[in-house]
Design a protein around this motif. Structure first.
Motif, PDB file in Angstrom:
ATOM      1  N   TYR A 192      -2.620  -9.735   3.696  1.00  0.00           N
ATOM      2  CA  TYR A 192      -2.840  -8.718   2.672  1.00  0.00           C
ATOM      3  C   TYR A 192      -2.488  -9.322   1.318  1.00  0.00           C
ATOM      4  CZ  TYR A 192      -2.823  -3.954   0.757  1.00  0.00           C
ATOM      5  OH  TYR A 192      -3.111  -2.817   0.052  1.00  0.00           O
ATOM      6  N   GLY A 193      -3.441  -9.308   0.403  1.00  0.00           N
ATOM      7  CA  GLY A 193      -3.222  -9.958  -0.886  1.00  0.00           C
ATOM      8  C   GLY A 193      -3.445  -9.045  -2.080  1.00  0.00           C
ATOM      9  N   ASP A 194      -3.361  -9.636  -3.255  1.00  0.00           N
ATOM     10  CA  ASP A 194      -3.509  -8.876  -4.498  1.00  0.00           C
ATOM     11  C   ASP A 194      -4.873  -8.204  -4.608  1.00  0.00           C
ATOM     12  OD1 ASP A 194      -0.954  -9.545  -5.293  1.00  0.00           O
ATOM     13  OD2 ASP A 194      -1.598 -11.234  -6.544  1.00  0.00           O
ATOM     14  N   LYS A 195      -5.928  -8.887  -4.166  1.00  0.00           N
ATOM     15  CA  LYS A 195      -7.274  -8.297  -4.226  1.00  0.00           C
ATOM     16  C   LYS A 195      -7.346  -7.053  -3.343  1.00  0.00           C
ATOM     17  CE  LYS A 195     -12.138  -9.214  -3.579  1.00  0.00           C
ATOM     18  NZ  LYS A 195     -13.030  -9.684  -2.564  1.00  0.00           N
ATOM     19  N   ASP A 196      -6.757  -7.145  -2.144  1.00  0.00           N
ATOM     20  CA  ASP A 196      -6.739  -5.993  -1.236  1.00  0.00           C
ATOM     21  C   ASP A 196      -5.984  -4.823  -1.867  1.00  0.00           C
ATOM     22  OD1 ASP A 196      -8.000  -7.409   0.959  1.00  0.00           O
ATOM     23  OD2 ASP A 196      -6.082  -8.433   1.235  1.00  0.00           O
ATOM     24  N   ARG A 197      -4.830  -5.126  -2.445  1.00  0.00           N
ATOM     25  CA  ARG A 197      -4.001  -4.103  -3.083  1.00  0.00           C
ATOM     26  C   ARG A 197      -4.765  -3.424  -4.220  1.00  0.00           C
ATOM     27  NH1 ARG A 197      -0.977  -3.129  -7.170  1.00  0.00           N
ATOM     28  NH2 ARG A 197      -1.154  -5.127  -8.169  1.00  0.00           N
ATOM     29  N   GLN A 198      -5.473  -4.214  -5.018  1.00  0.00           N
ATOM     30  CA  GLN A 198      -6.230  -3.663  -6.144  1.00  0.00           C
ATOM     31  C   GLN A 198      -7.391  -2.797  -5.664  1.00  0.00           C
ATOM     32  OE1 GLN A 198      -5.301  -4.001  -9.491  1.00  0.00           O
ATOM     33  NE2 GLN A 198      -6.748  -2.307  -9.589  1.00  0.00           N
ATOM     34  N   GLU A 199      -8.104  -3.254  -4.647  1.00  0.00           N
ATOM     35  CA  GLU A 199      -9.214  -2.465  -4.088  1.00  0.00           C
ATOM     36  C   GLU A 199      -8.700  -1.137  -3.526  1.00  0.00           C
ATOM     37  OE1 GLU A 199     -12.585  -2.902  -3.977  1.00  0.00           O
ATOM     38  OE2 GLU A 199     -12.249  -4.582  -5.337  1.00  0.00           O
ATOM     39  N   PHE A 200      -7.560  -1.191  -2.844  1.00  0.00           N
ATOM     40  CA  PHE A 200      -6.957   0.018  -2.298  1.00  0.00           C
ATOM     41  C   PHE A 200      -6.562   0.965  -3.427  1.00  0.00           C
ATOM     42  CE2 PHE A 200      -3.096   2.317  -0.953  1.00  0.00           C
ATOM     43  CZ  PHE A 200      -3.654   3.101   0.043  1.00  0.00           C
ATOM     44  N   ALA A 201      -5.900   0.440  -4.442  1.00  0.00           N
ATOM     45  CA  ALA A 201      -5.467   1.273  -5.573  1.00  0.00           C
ATOM     46  C   ALA A 201      -6.660   1.934  -6.254  1.00  0.00           C
ATOM     47  CB  ALA A 201      -4.678   0.422  -6.579  1.00  0.00           C
ATOM     48  N   ALA A 261       0.837  -1.205   0.000  1.00  0.00           N
ATOM     49  CA  ALA A 261       0.000   0.000   0.000  1.00  0.00           C
ATOM     50  C   ALA A 261       0.870   1.252   0.000  1.00  0.00           C
ATOM     51  CB  ALA A 261      -0.945  -0.001   1.195  1.00  0.00           C
ATOM     52  N   LYS A 262       1.963   1.224   0.764  1.00  0.00           N
ATOM     53  CA  LYS A 262       2.875   2.369   0.782  1.00  0.00           C
ATOM     54  C   LYS A 262       3.462   2.611  -0.603  1.00  0.00           C
ATOM     55  CE  LYS A 262       4.268   1.603   5.526  1.00  0.00           C
ATOM     56  NZ  LYS A 262       5.313   1.037   6.358  1.00  0.00           N
ATOM     57  N   GLU A 263       3.848   1.541  -1.285  1.00  0.00           N
ATOM     58  CA  GLU A 263       4.413   1.694  -2.634  1.00  0.00           C
ATOM     59  C   GLU A 263       3.398   2.348  -3.577  1.00  0.00           C
ATOM     60  OE1 GLU A 263       7.538   1.297  -3.663  1.00  0.00           O
ATOM     61  OE2 GLU A 263       8.018   0.829  -1.575  1.00  0.00           O
ATOM     62  N   LEU A 264       2.145   1.930  -3.492  1.00  0.00           N
ATOM     63  CA  LEU A 264       1.100   2.559  -4.314  1.00  0.00           C
ATOM     64  C   LEU A 264       0.958   4.039  -3.969  1.00  0.00           C
ATOM     65  CD1 LEU A 264      -1.614  -0.240  -4.200  1.00  0.00           C
ATOM     66  CD2 LEU A 264      -0.441   0.584  -6.252  1.00  0.00           C
ATOM     67  N   LEU A 265       1.013   4.353  -2.679  1.00  0.00           N
ATOM     68  CA  LEU A 265       0.917   5.744  -2.239  1.00  0.00           C
ATOM     69  C   LEU A 265       2.076   6.577  -2.761  1.00  0.00           C
ATOM     70  CD1 LEU A 265      -0.258   5.081   1.386  1.00  0.00           C
ATOM     71  CD2 LEU A 265      -1.489   6.494  -0.281  1.00  0.00           C
ATOM     72  N   PHE A 266       3.284   6.026  -2.730  1.00  0.00           N
ATOM     73  CA  PHE A 266       4.447   6.760  -3.215  1.00  0.00           C
ATOM     74  C   PHE A 266       4.296   7.090  -4.696  1.00  0.00           C
ATOM     75  CE2 PHE A 266       7.161   4.350   0.129  1.00  0.00           C
ATOM     76  CZ  PHE A 266       6.730   5.207   1.129  1.00  0.00           C
ATOM     77  N   ARG A 267       3.871   6.122  -5.480  1.00  0.00           N
ATOM     78  CA  ARG A 267       3.691   6.355  -6.922  1.00  0.00           C
ATOM     79  C   ARG A 267       2.588   7.379  -7.179  1.00  0.00           C
ATOM     80  NH1 ARG A 267       4.463   0.640  -7.314  1.00  0.00           N
ATOM     81  NH2 ARG A 267       2.282   0.302  -7.788  1.00  0.00           N
TER      82      ARG A 267
END
Length: 149
Positions: free
Chosen positions: A128-137, A14-20
């Motif tokens: 924390y998985g890929d689905k969670d990461r995608q929903e967050f993004a 999630a942090k990596e997505l936030l940084f980008r």
């Protein structure tokens, strides 16, 4: 408009997505934690180190928060304080907490806390998985798009 991150428990993905997203949209993003956090070099990304202690980072976020800001947290009591101050909170799994849903989420969290305390529920959240990461993004992108209008 700023993004605040309750960084001690925020997943690295999630942090990596936030940084980008911070770099791409030129949105000030601050990680708040009671331990040093590594951040990429950017004028839009920084970290704030707070003293150790129960809810110290949470209190600092609420103090610095301005109406319209976004806080990334899985801490529902913190999310309730954020919403009460005019901000929004986004769970790293993609759930956006607003005035419309925070009361229900807080009541549900308190119920689960009581059940855990009584030993009726054991264990914690799933990994924390890929689905969670995608929903967050997706939710982060929707929030950034709406906030930039």
């Amino acid at each position: 408009m700023q993004i605040w991150v309750d960084a001690d428990a925020c997943p690295g993905q999630a942090k990596e997505l936030l940084f980008r997203a911070a770099k791409r949209t030129k949105t000030k993003t601050t990680l708040v934690a009671n331990q040093p956090m590594r951040t990429p070099p950017s004028q839009f990304i920084d970290s704030l180190l707070v003293p150790p202690g129960l809810d110290v980072a949470d209190k600092q976020i609420v103090e610095l928060l301005e109406p319209g800001d976004l806080v990334i947290t899985a801490d529902i009591p913190l999310a309730a304080d954020v919403v009460a101050k005019g901000g929004q909170a986004l769970n790293p799994r993609g759930e956006l907490y607003t005035e419309a849903n925070i009361g229900e989420r807080l009541a549900f969290r308190n119920l689960l806390d009581e059940l855990r305390g009584g030993g009726e529920i054991t264990g914690g959240p799933a990994n924390y998985g890929d689905k969670d990461r995608q929903e967050f993004a997706n939710q982060l992108d929707r929030w950034l798009t709406a906030a930039k209008k």
